[in-house]
Scaffold this active site. Sequence first.
Site, PDB file in Angstrom:
ATOM      1  CG  HIS A 150      42.707  55.938  43.850  1.00 41.93           C
ATOM      2  ND1 HIS A 150      43.495  56.918  43.306  1.00 41.93           N
ATOM      3  CD2 HIS A 150      41.424  56.405  43.776  1.00 41.93           C
ATOM      4  CE1 HIS A 150      42.737  57.954  42.934  1.00 41.93           C
ATOM      5  NE2 HIS A 150      41.471  57.658  43.204  1.00 41.93           N
ATOM      6  CB  SER A 170      58.336  27.723  42.730  1.00 44.80           C
ATOM      7  OG  SER A 170      59.587  27.729  43.359  1.00 44.80           O
ATOM      8  CE  LYS A 181      55.315  31.720  44.336  1.00 49.24           C
ATOM      9  NZ  LYS A 181      56.702  32.185  44.373  1.00 49.24           N
ATOM     10  CD  GLU A 215      54.366  36.131  36.941  1.00 47.42           C
ATOM     11  OE1 GLU A 215      55.586  35.965  36.766  1.00 47.42           O
ATOM     12  OE2 GLU A 215      53.767  35.632  37.894  1.00 47.42           O
TER      13      GLU A 215
END
Length: 464
Positions: A156, A277, A283, A290
Amino acid sequence: MAKMWAGRTDGITDQIADDFNSSIHFDCRLYNEDITGSMAHAAMLKKQGIIPAEAAEHIIEGLAGILADLKSGKLAIDESCEDIHMFVEQVLTERIGDEGKMLHTARSRNDQVALDMRMYMRTKVKEIIELIKELIEVLNEASVKYIDVIMPGYTHLQRAQPIFFSQHLLAYEMMLLRDVSRLNDALERMDESPIGACALAGTTYDTDREYEAELLGFSGISANSMDAVSDRDYCIELLSCFSILMMHLSRFSEEIILWSSWEFRFIELSDAYTTGSSIMPQKKNCDMAELTRGKTGRVYGDLMSLLTVMKGIPLAYNKDMQEDKEPVFDAVNTVIMCLRVYIPMIANMKINSANMLRAAQSGFINATDLADYMVKKGLPFRSAYKISGQIVAECIRTDQVLETLPLSEYSKYWDQFDEDLYEAIDLVNAAEKRTSKGGTSRVSIREQIELVNQKLAEMQKGTE
Ligand code: ARG
């Protein structure tokens, strides 16, 4: 210009219909299979005396020349042809004259395209299997390297029990091994040659389908001519296998992204496989992971397209089936790209074992071990579970952890606690004691690593 199939009609089609009908801009990638298949066909026609031996030889030479010229770039694909099959036959006839027109005896584009696709997929699937194996190898090396690293195992997405990092990696290795096994099963099932089925009903010529199949490396031939030209179940099966593989990579990607976040900081990907970024200087984004997660959607979509294309087609061939190629090619491309980037990304991933340990230390993930400790001293598990939970609650209230809570505090909850409890709840000990088969103990991890090595070696033998 009139089409090669002009006859029943004048073969003059509207440009708009031509553009709509044409598949050459995507089936051109089948040129190798198409030409190799045609060479075998000519050899069979020769052996059976269906066409003169000399003509067959000229055809085979001509085809070999076309193949070489396409490979070297000397010959360009003519996009005005309807499809790759028409293009090859047209060039052949231009080059060797009327003998080229004998090639299409005792076959049809229907069995020709069915053959090309099987040959193409066979090659690509083997390439994909090799890439998956490489990824498994990289993961197995990491499993050896990080065998002592403790991390929290989750359920979980809540910290659950201590595990060694290798146990987590090995879980993916097992999934990938099954992906390989699934693809191998599919390869075996699709290992029959459709060529010789002709348009749908077979042929009146005295062909030798087995001989042609053997020349092309198939173990056998399809038993029914209509089935041979009209099913694409093997493409659907392979796309299903790809979808499952991508689902595995997508879950792994999700974890890589989470683990790289500042909240976790369990791993750091090499700069070579991350991006920055354009606005936020701090970043470091896991774009490769992704994109793999995102591209999983494409592959599922490709599978859905093909299932939907096929579902209402009456036997045998229908032009709808030309729509099999783009989704299949897209899925093949996508899977290969994802695997190619994944292998070096994982091989160059750094792990932050101190943070993994820290996360393991602060989530009461040894609460089960505390309960097991009491069970070993005679308490029924459900009672032990309750006491362990109460102690955890107390720790949370007073901002303490199980490892450092004094024995005097423990004793308030149960009078048989002893100093040895600290050993029982030590994180390394807790992981190490899970010696059940397949568990996270290092003994079991070593067994799993060995199993993976064995399976990889067996696979290697299978391909030799
Ligand atoms: N381009 C076609 C395809 O991909 C080849 C087969 C065409 N056959 C036919 N009877 N029109 O399916």
